[in-house]
Design an enzyme around this catalytic site. Structure first.
Site, PDB file in Angstrom:
ATOM      1  N   HIS A 199      -2.758   1.579  12.326  1.00 26.37           N
ATOM      2  CA  HIS A 199      -3.952   0.538  12.887  1.00 26.37           C
ATOM      3  C   HIS A 199      -4.114   0.038  14.193  1.00 26.37           C
ATOM      4  O   HIS A 199      -4.705  -1.415  14.601  1.00 26.37           O
ATOM      5  CB  HIS A 199      -4.160  -0.714  11.474  1.00 26.37           C
ATOM      6  CG  HIS A 199      -3.423  -1.844  11.781  1.00 26.37           C
ATOM      7  ND1 HIS A 199      -3.634  -3.267  11.647  1.00 26.37           N
ATOM      8  CD2 HIS A 199      -1.761  -1.583  11.867  1.00 26.37           C
ATOM      9  CE1 HIS A 199      -2.188  -3.827  12.190  1.00 26.37           C
ATOM     10  NE2 HIS A 199      -0.975  -3.090  11.450  1.00 26.37           N
ATOM     11  N   THR A 237       3.765   9.088  -3.290  1.00 22.23           N
ATOM     12  CA  THR A 237       2.900   9.765  -3.029  1.00 22.23           C
ATOM     13  C   THR A 237       2.019   9.056  -2.325  1.00 22.23           C
ATOM     14  O   THR A 237       1.693   8.465  -1.783  1.00 22.23           O
ATOM     15  CB  THR A 237       1.663   9.494  -4.596  1.00 22.23           C
ATOM     16  OG1 THR A 237       2.298   9.483  -5.186  1.00 22.23           O
ATOM     17  CG2 THR A 237       0.200  11.010  -4.207  1.00 22.23           C
ATOM     18  N   CYS A 323       2.380 -11.714  13.547  1.00 23.73           N
ATOM     19  CA  CYS A 323       3.263 -11.907  12.470  1.00 23.73           C
ATOM     20  C   CYS A 323       3.780 -12.950  12.415  1.00 23.73           C
ATOM     21  O   CYS A 323       3.885 -13.981  10.937  1.00 23.73           O
ATOM     22  CB  CYS A 323       4.130 -10.792  12.089  1.00 23.73           C
ATOM     23  SG  CYS A 323       3.502  -9.200  11.919  1.00 23.73           S
TER      24      CYS A 323
END
Lengths: 400, 345
Positions: A199, A237, A323
């Site tokens: 991203h 997965t 963050c």
């Protein structure tokens, strides 16, 4: 809203969304299913994506491991290495810089509990590490984790030179390339481990990758165990559409690398000319010479970074990384660069330029910065003292 | 193509897909941004994210919800969180293969283990290979009796369990996007991934808002979905397949309607290949273990199963699986058995 926070996240490009489209509900098989075509097709798409990403950084296909993002890649690289089979049992020293991303610093701090000795190396005022000092520190170290391009200042570390030293001293080199991948040409062959984010390069959120070298061979212990996917280093997965999206974004980033770079450089130059050079006491954090123009970090003393941002609420800006910016703590990065001047960290402002940044937005940003910096400084008693020629450092503040 | 492997992954629901694309596009037009920022679009993301989280809290009745990247990650967090985790050796590899796992041969031995010391018992609510429904209510009470906690991996459940201490939810098994999952709990969970303060310090990393929005959309869809759909499909299957091929006829347990395990003496890979030739997708074991040659390990726990039957295929239905597709599968399966048994004779 005028967006100037491309280092925090970038919008997913339309071309990327388009390429992901068929993998949501047409070619949707579980890529680990071995018994039918749906699974095989998904697996083939993932392997194509892996190859494309590998190609961009001169790596081999099977050296790329998909993760959920750069934070996971960094956690996996660091913890996976020190708990992995390559780790020498006699080595306890692990190195990183004081200016790293929070996820690296936190991972290092946590390893203290497991008996490791984390060292947070200082940087110079330029944000660059002193290579002579680093060379000494590398003795007896097991791993060095270093950001290729700093997420707050855009400073580019000399990875080829650092790589040479690490190879000589037998130290594993992990490079966090979240802000470098797609913006500058990078070569994974210089490093042992390298983190990549989706991203940050106009790709989807929720996907990242870790380059794990096979030459020389680096082996990691897993953070997430289970089905043994990704060579046993990362179970779970694989999200086919997101893997495809990451590769698509990487490919576009490569094609537009020069164009993106030139645009950012043009805007950076304008801000420097109109704001930094025109107004007194405004500093650029980090070496201009070794820096990507996409990120420009300024310190504006006598102006609180947060007050400035509140006044400029039309603009998406940040005082540090996303963050950590919610915590309202001064940036640990700027603090590490200027340990003797706390004020610079308190008044830092990060401006990022991206693919969608428009000239008129930059013009508005310049006008707004000029206006609000002037106004806020007029309100500051410290500023008026400075104007009168008082050196603030000589004042003995009284505690109340 | 007839896809009957919805337990491995299922196609993205139209409502979830449009939600994801909407959020991705709104992000592009400036409505959303990284939730960690201090500006309006970042705030929009933070608010939306908490709205989505609250929906999951309400659905599960659990006060803590952490969004993770996959169910395997959620399950791994349980092992990181607790000193001792007990599970059975037949659970999903993300629990059973954890180096810290204490493996039981059978749930019957659980109480013995719980008596020793407080721990977490981790189990799939619905077994991913056989479709066995675990009696989570009884297991919950048993754990409580011994001051232990229970973690239920609800990845394959179509109805959420009434009570649990920890709960794993998977998005791509229920029609949501792949690449997102959740761990719900009654207490704060210890982090595996360190970094920023996202997810209340329980999981670092920028949250994938578009994926989370699609995931919650799918959870809501699943809750409202008429589950008799699966009942009808299974009934049709049961009517057409000889009972000796149905695994559920060899056990006392209840079995889910959307996962059916069929057993025979013929190699599962042979059946799968035959089905593939007929454009039907079925699974040999779960996707995570299907590379392995040992077949379905769990079959050894079925005491009544004849010695020569050690092969199973898994058929699993999705929201859109039709009766015609089910019938087509039954027809082909019977053709296969007919061909093979006559050859065997």
């Amino acid at each position: 809203m005028k967006y100037f926070d491309y280092a925090a996240s970038t919008p997913c490009a339309q071309e990327v969304l388009d390429q992901m489209q068929p993998y949501w509900n047409e070619v949707f098989g579980n890529p680990h299913s071995r018994s039918h075509q749906y699974g095989w097709e998904s697996e083939a798409a993932i392997e194509r994506a892996r190859t494309e990403i590998a190609y961009m950084i001169s790596a081999q296909t099977d050296e790329i491991i998909f993760t959920s993002g750069a934070t996971e890649s960094n956690n996996l690289a660091i913890k996976g290495f020190v708990f992995g089979p390559n780790m020498s049992p006699t080595k306890r020293k692990i190195l990183t810089l004081a200016t790293e991303h929070k996820c690296v610093i936190e991972s290092f701090l946590h390893l203290k509990n497991s008996g490791f000795e984390p060292h947070f190396l200082p940087v110079e005022k330029s944000g660059l590490i002193n290579l002579e000092m680093l060379e000494k520190e590398l003795d007896d170290a097991a791993i060095l984790s270093i950001m290729y391009v700093n997420n707050e200042t855009g400073v580019i570390q000399n990875i080829p030179a650092i790589s040479k030293m690490c190879r000589e001293k037998g130290v594993c080199l992990h490079v966090d390339a979240a802000q470098a991948f797609g913006k500058i040409a990078i070569n994974a062959r210089d490093v042992d481990l390298m983190s990549i984010s989706g991203h940050k390069i106009y790709g989807p959120k929720g996907i990242g990758a870790l380059f794990v070298s096979k030459m020389p061979r680096v082996r990691l212990s897993h953070l997430i165990s289970g089905g043994g996917q990704e060579r046993g280093m990362r179970s779970g997965t694989l999200p086919t559409p997101l893997c495809v999206g990451l590769a698509a974004a990487a490919k576009i980033a490569k094609e537009k690398m020069q164009e993106d770079f030139k645009r950012a450089a043009k805007f950076q130059k304008q801000i420097i000319k109109q704001v930094v050079e025109k107004m007194p006491h405004i500093y650029i954090n980090g070496s201009l010479e070794y820096k990507i123009p996409h990120i420009l970090n300024l310190s504006i003393p006598y102006v609180e970074g947060e007050s400035l941002m509140m006044r400029m609420s039309d603009f998406a800006l940040s005082s540090g990384s996303a963050c950590t910016s919610k915590s309202l703590e001064p940036s640990h990065v700027i603090r590490a660069m200027h340990p003797d001047d706390e004020d610079l960290a308190h008044s830092s402002l990060r401006i990022c330029f991206g693919r969608q940044t428009k000239q008129n937005e930059v013009d508005e940003l310049i006008a707004s910065l000029q206006k609000h910096i002037t106004e806020l400084r007029e309100l500051s008693p410290l500023w008026s003292m400075v104007q009168k020629g008082i050196d603030l450092k000589t004042i003995k503040w009284q505690d109340h | 193509m007839v896809y009957l492997d919805h337990a491995a992954t299922t196609d993205l629901l139209a409502c979830a897909k449009s939600k994801i694309i909407e959020v991705f596009e709104q992000w592009g037009s400036g409505k959303y941004a990284n939730a960690g920022g201090l500006y309006k679009s970042a705030n929009n993301s933070a608010i939306y994210l908490e709205q989505l989280r609250n929906k999951v809290k309400e659905m599960t009745n659990m006060p803590y919800v952490v969004f993770t990247s996959c169910a395997s990650e959620s399950n791994n967090m349980i092992f990181n969180h607790a000193k001792k985790v007990v599970t059975t050796k037949y659970e999903h590899p993300s629990t059973a293969k954890n180096p810290k796992a204490i493996l039981l041969d059978s749930i019957k031995n659980l109480e013995q283990e719980l008596e020793k010391e407080p721990c977490i018992f981790s189990i799939c609510g619905v077994h991913h290979e056989t479709g066995q429904i675990r009696n989570t209510e009884t297991l919950y009470n048993l754990c409580k009796k011994h001051y232990c906690k229970i973690h239920i991996d609800a990845s394959q459940m179509k109805t959420l369990p009434a009570q649990a201490d920890f709960l794993t939810l998977s998005s791509h098994k229920i029609g949501g996007p792949i690449g997102i999952a959740a761990l719900c709990s009654h207490e704060p969970i210890k982090a595996i991934l360190f970094g920023g303060k996202q997810e209340n310090d329980m999981r670092a990393g920028t949250q994938a808002l578009p994926l989370i929005s699609g995931f919650v959309e799918a959870l809501e869809y699943m809750q409202l979905f008429d589950k008799t759909h699966f009942q009808k499909l299974k009934k049709a299957l049961k009517e057409q397949i000889e009972p000796s091929y149905m695994l559920e006829n060899y056990a006392q347990d209840n079995f889910a309607d959307h996962i059916v395990c069929l057993v025979s003496q013929f190699p599962a890979s042979e059946i799968a290949a035959f089905m593939d030739m007929n454009n039907i997708a079925v699974a040999i074991g779960s996707a995570c273990t299907s590379g392995a040659l040992d077949g379905m390990k769990i079959l050894e726990s079925f005491d009544n199963l004849p010695e020569n039957i050690r092969n199973g295929i898994r058929v699993s239905f999705g929201y859109k699986t039709t009766l015609a597709e089910t019938n087509y599968f039954c027809q082909k399966l019977n053709a296969f058995f007919c061909k093979r048994t006559s050859k065997a004779l």
